[in-house]
Motif scaffolding. Structure first.
Motif, PDB file in Angstrom:
ATOM      1  N   VAL A 131       0.808  -1.228   0.000  1.00 11.68           N
ATOM      2  CA  VAL A 131       0.000   0.000   0.000  1.00 11.68           C
ATOM      3  C   VAL A 131       0.840   1.277   0.000  1.00 11.68           C
ATOM      4  O   VAL A 131       0.287   2.377  -0.020  1.00 11.68           O
ATOM      5  CB  VAL A 131      -0.981   0.008   1.195  1.00 11.68           C
ATOM      6  CG1 VAL A 131      -1.983  -1.120   1.076  1.00 11.68           C
ATOM      7  CG2 VAL A 131      -0.241  -0.059   2.526  1.00 11.68           C
ATOM      8  N   GLY A 132       2.180   1.152   0.050  1.00 12.68           N
ATOM      9  CA  GLY A 132       3.012   2.340  -0.133  1.00 12.68           C
ATOM     10  C   GLY A 132       3.992   2.682   0.958  1.00 12.68           C
ATOM     11  O   GLY A 132       4.445   3.825   1.052  1.00 12.68           O
ATOM     12  N   ALA A 133       4.373   1.701   1.799  1.00 12.73           N
ATOM     13  CA  ALA A 133       5.347   1.977   2.856  1.00 12.73           C
ATOM     14  C   ALA A 133       6.684   2.418   2.265  1.00 12.73           C
ATOM     15  O   ALA A 133       7.023   2.082   1.118  1.00 12.73           O
ATOM     16  CB  ALA A 133       5.547   0.744   3.726  1.00 12.73           C
ATOM     17  N   ARG A 134       7.468   3.161   3.067  1.00  8.32           N
ATOM     18  CA  ARG A 134       8.773   3.604   2.606  1.00  8.32           C
ATOM     19  C   ARG A 134       9.736   2.436   2.561  1.00  8.32           C
ATOM     20  O   ARG A 134       9.955   1.740   3.529  1.00  8.32           O
ATOM     21  CB  ARG A 134       9.302   4.680   3.558  1.00  8.32           C
ATOM     22  CG  ARG A 134      10.485   5.483   3.019  1.00  8.32           C
ATOM     23  CD  ARG A 134      11.820   4.823   3.251  1.00  8.32           C
ATOM     24  NE  ARG A 134      12.057   4.564   4.657  1.00  8.32           N
ATOM     25  CZ  ARG A 134      12.952   3.687   5.107  1.00  8.32           C
ATOM     26  NH1 ARG A 134      13.672   2.962   4.263  1.00  8.32           N
ATOM     27  NH2 ARG A 134      13.109   3.504   6.416  1.00  8.32           N
ATOM     28  N   SER A 135      10.281   2.169   1.383  1.00 13.23           N
ATOM     29  CA  SER A 135      11.259   1.106   1.170  1.00 13.23           C
ATOM     30  C   SER A 135      12.380   1.666   0.303  1.00 13.23           C
ATOM     31  O   SER A 135      12.156   2.015  -0.863  1.00 13.23           O
ATOM     32  CB  SER A 135      10.618  -0.103   0.488  1.00 13.23           C
ATOM     33  OG  SER A 135      11.605  -1.014   0.039  1.00 13.23           O
ATOM     34  N   THR A 136      13.566   1.765   0.868  1.00  9.00           N
ATOM     35  CA  THR A 136      14.687   2.346   0.136  1.00  9.00           C
ATOM     36  C   THR A 136      14.978   1.562  -1.142  1.00  9.00           C
ATOM     37  O   THR A 136      15.253   2.147  -2.202  1.00  9.00           O
ATOM     38  CB  THR A 136      15.945   2.368   1.024  1.00  9.00           C
ATOM     39  OG1 THR A 136      15.670   3.176   2.175  1.00  9.00           O
ATOM     40  CG2 THR A 136      17.129   2.967   0.273  1.00  9.00           C
ATOM     41  N   GLU A 137      14.906   0.254  -1.058  1.00 12.00           N
ATOM     42  CA  GLU A 137      15.199  -0.578  -2.228  1.00 12.00           C
ATOM     43  C   GLU A 137      14.244  -0.272  -3.375  1.00 12.00           C
ATOM     44  O   GLU A 137      14.671  -0.123  -4.537  1.00 12.00           O
ATOM     45  CB  GLU A 137      15.086  -2.057  -1.846  1.00 12.00           C
ATOM     46  CG  GLU A 137      15.390  -3.002  -2.998  1.00 12.00           C
ATOM     47  CD  GLU A 137      15.256  -4.463  -2.612  1.00 12.00           C
ATOM     48  OE1 GLU A 137      15.351  -5.318  -3.503  1.00 12.00           O
ATOM     49  OE2 GLU A 137      15.048  -4.741  -1.416  1.00 12.00           O
ATOM     50  N   LEU A 138      12.957  -0.173  -3.098  1.00 13.46           N
ATOM     51  CA  LEU A 138      11.972   0.102  -4.145  1.00 13.46           C
ATOM     52  C   LEU A 138      12.093   1.537  -4.657  1.00 13.46           C
ATOM     53  O   LEU A 138      11.844   1.802  -5.834  1.00 13.46           O
ATOM     54  CB  LEU A 138      10.566  -0.153  -3.619  1.00 13.46           C
ATOM     55  CG  LEU A 138      10.243  -1.612  -3.288  1.00 13.46           C
ATOM     56  CD1 LEU A 138       8.850  -1.734  -2.675  1.00 13.46           C
ATOM     57  CD2 LEU A 138      10.350  -2.487  -4.541  1.00 13.46           C
ATOM     58  N   ILE A 139      12.486   2.457  -3.788  1.00 13.12           N
ATOM     59  CA  ILE A 139      12.656   3.849  -4.219  1.00 13.12           C
ATOM     60  C   ILE A 139      13.837   3.974  -5.174  1.00 13.12           C
ATOM     61  O   ILE A 139      13.731   4.583  -6.247  1.00 13.12           O
ATOM     62  CB  ILE A 139      12.868   4.770  -3.001  1.00 13.12           C
ATOM     63  CG1 ILE A 139      11.592   4.850  -2.168  1.00 13.12           C
ATOM     64  CG2 ILE A 139      13.276   6.180  -3.458  1.00 13.12           C
ATOM     65  CD1 ILE A 139      11.761   5.594  -0.859  1.00 13.12           C
ATOM     66  N   VAL A 140      14.964   3.357  -4.805  1.00 11.78           N
ATOM     67  CA  VAL A 140      16.196   3.500  -5.594  1.00 11.78           C
ATOM     68  C   VAL A 140      16.197   2.576  -6.817  1.00 11.78           C
ATOM     69  O   VAL A 140      16.467   3.021  -7.939  1.00 11.78           O
ATOM     70  CB  VAL A 140      17.428   3.206  -4.707  1.00 11.78           C
ATOM     71  CG1 VAL A 140      18.701   3.249  -5.551  1.00 11.78           C
ATOM     72  CG2 VAL A 140      17.510   4.209  -3.559  1.00 11.78           C
ATOM     73  N   ALA A 141      15.891   1.302  -6.596  1.00 15.70           N
ATOM     74  CA  ALA A 141      15.997   0.332  -7.679  1.00 15.70           C
ATOM     75  C   ALA A 141      14.858   0.443  -8.691  1.00 15.70           C
ATOM     76  O   ALA A 141      15.077   0.331  -9.895  1.00 15.70           O
ATOM     77  CB  ALA A 141      16.031  -1.088  -7.098  1.00 15.70           C
ATOM     78  N   ASP A 142      13.630   0.693  -8.211  1.00 11.70           N
ATOM     79  CA  ASP A 142      12.468   0.716  -9.092  1.00 11.70           C
ATOM     80  C   ASP A 142      11.935   2.116  -9.369  1.00 11.70           C
ATOM     81  O   ASP A 142      10.958   2.274 -10.095  1.00 11.70           O
ATOM     82  CB  ASP A 142      11.344  -0.138  -8.502  1.00 11.70           C
ATOM     83  CG  ASP A 142      11.719  -1.613  -8.390  1.00 11.70           C
ATOM     84  OD1 ASP A 142      12.744  -2.002  -8.995  1.00 11.70           O
ATOM     85  OD2 ASP A 142      11.014  -2.361  -7.699  1.00 11.70           O
ATOM     86  N   GLY A 143      12.569   3.114  -8.777  1.00 15.36           N
ATOM     87  CA  GLY A 143      12.142   4.485  -9.031  1.00 15.36           C
ATOM     88  C   GLY A 143      10.764   4.827  -8.475  1.00 15.36           C
ATOM     89  O   GLY A 143      10.078   5.701  -9.008  1.00 15.36           O
ATOM     90  N   GLN A 144      10.354   4.163  -7.408  1.00 17.50           N
ATOM     91  CA  GLN A 144       9.034   4.417  -6.821  1.00 17.50           C
ATOM     92  C   GLN A 144       9.116   5.584  -5.823  1.00 17.50           C
ATOM     93  O   GLN A 144       8.985   5.416  -4.605  1.00 17.50           O
ATOM     94  CB  GLN A 144       8.511   3.144  -6.151  1.00 17.50           C
ATOM     95  CG  GLN A 144       8.277   2.003  -7.134  1.00 17.50           C
ATOM     96  CD  GLN A 144       7.713   0.754  -6.480  1.00 17.50           C
ATOM     97  OE1 GLN A 144       7.310   0.749  -5.315  1.00 17.50           O
ATOM     98  NE2 GLN A 144       7.670  -0.329  -7.231  1.00 17.50           N
ATOM     99  N   TRP A 145       9.284   6.791  -6.380  1.00 21.10           N
ATOM    100  CA  TRP A 145       9.501   7.978  -5.555  1.00 21.10           C
ATOM    101  C   TRP A 145       8.277   8.379  -4.754  1.00 21.10           C
ATOM    102  O   TRP A 145       8.386   9.158  -3.790  1.00 21.10           O
ATOM    103  CB  TRP A 145       9.974   9.129  -6.443  1.00 21.10           C
ATOM    104  CG  TRP A 145      11.302   8.854  -7.057  1.00 21.10           C
ATOM    105  CD1 TRP A 145      11.554   8.448  -8.345  1.00 21.10           C
ATOM    106  CD2 TRP A 145      12.577   8.906  -6.413  1.00 21.10           C
ATOM    107  NE1 TRP A 145      12.894   8.251  -8.551  1.00 21.10           N
ATOM    108  CE2 TRP A 145      13.556   8.527  -7.365  1.00 21.10           C
ATOM    109  CE3 TRP A 145      12.991   9.230  -5.128  1.00 21.10           C
ATOM    110  CZ2 TRP A 145      14.915   8.468  -7.073  1.00 21.10           C
ATOM    111  CZ3 TRP A 145      14.343   9.181  -4.826  1.00 21.10           C
ATOM    112  CH2 TRP A 145      15.286   8.807  -5.787  1.00 21.10           C
ATOM    113  N   PHE A 146       7.110   7.856  -5.144  1.00 23.26           N
ATOM    114  CA  PHE A 146       5.903   8.171  -4.377  1.00 23.26           C
ATOM    115  C   PHE A 146       6.010   7.668  -2.937  1.00 23.26           C
ATOM    116  O   PHE A 146       5.306   8.145  -2.045  1.00 23.26           O
ATOM    117  CB  PHE A 146       4.666   7.571  -5.048  1.00 23.26           C
ATOM    118  CG  PHE A 146       4.621   6.061  -5.028  1.00 23.26           C
ATOM    119  CD1 PHE A 146       4.048   5.388  -3.950  1.00 23.26           C
ATOM    120  CD2 PHE A 146       5.143   5.323  -6.078  1.00 23.26           C
ATOM    121  CE1 PHE A 146       3.990   3.999  -3.925  1.00 23.26           C
ATOM    122  CE2 PHE A 146       5.103   3.930  -6.054  1.00 23.26           C
ATOM    123  CZ  PHE A 146       4.529   3.269  -4.978  1.00 23.26           C
TER     124      PHE A 146
END
Length: 220
Positions: A94-109
């Protein structure tokens, strides 16, 4: 949090008293009908509603329901989630902060979305109580724009910092924004310290000093 809120609420009440006195003086000079403190305060409260604070509480409430829905309306064991809530996998969905998903997948939301999510019922109730009382007090004193800034910037900034320095963990919660509001309260209290401790006619300087020392201790 609550000690600071009490002091800030007192500061807000003093501001209302001063506004009423100024309004009464203006009415006297211009021959307008006198408005009692009760009527003035009621009119002011109706004109200054904490819409942003109420909206954030509403969105967080909806998202908590969504979290439980995604988790099939089940509560994880206390050993897994002591906050009485869904699993970590659900929070990530549902959108928790995950550094891996932010950096690797570009999920900046995920820098923004964690602000409206909570780990469980306990986390939600504590944060929403603090947000409702402190956020409403700030918004009624300084308006919706300033409240949005005080809430959003620390909330987003906290997620960015935790993504950098705690990449191994996921995180959710409005605590960053709430502490931003608390910081605004403390700054406002400091800038208007003299209003909090106006000396009354039956007080000596030692009594006023004692109240100042007690207040500083409370803030610390």
């Amino acid at each position: 949090r609550w000690g600071i809120f009490g002091m800030y609420q007192h500061l807000s009440d003093v501001r209302i008293d001063l506004e009423w006195a100024e309004d009464a003086a203006w009415r006297r000079q211009n021959g307008e009908p006198y408005l009692s403190w009760t009527d003035f305060n009621e009119a002011r409260r109706k004109s200054v509603r904490p819409f942003f604070t109420i909206a954030v509480v509403a969105v967080c409430s909806i998202m908590l329901f969504v979290e439980f829905a995604v988790n099939d309306f089940t509560i994880e064991p206390m050993s897994v989630n002591p906050m009485v809530g869904p699993s970590a996998e659900t929070l990530i969905k549902v959108g928790a902060r995950s550094t891996e998903l932010i950096v690797a997948d570009g999920q900046w939301f995920r820098i923004l979305s964690p602000i409206i999510l909570h780990a469980g019922l306990i986390h939600y109730l504590i944060n929403m109580l603090a947000l409702y009382f402190i956020g409403a007090a700030v918004e009624q004193s300084h308006g919706i724009v300033n409240t949005m800034i005080l809430f959003a910037l620390p909330g987003i900034g906290g997620n960015i910092l935790s993504a950098i320095f705690l990449p191994q963990y996921i995180s959710v919660g409005a605590s960053g924004g709430i502490f931003g509001l608390i910081g605004g309260c403390i700054a406002d209290i400091g800038m208007n310290w003299s209003l909090l401790f106006i000396r009354t006619g039956d007080e000596d300087r030692k009594q006023v000093l004692r109240r100042n020392v007690l207040a500083v201790t409370l803030l610390i």
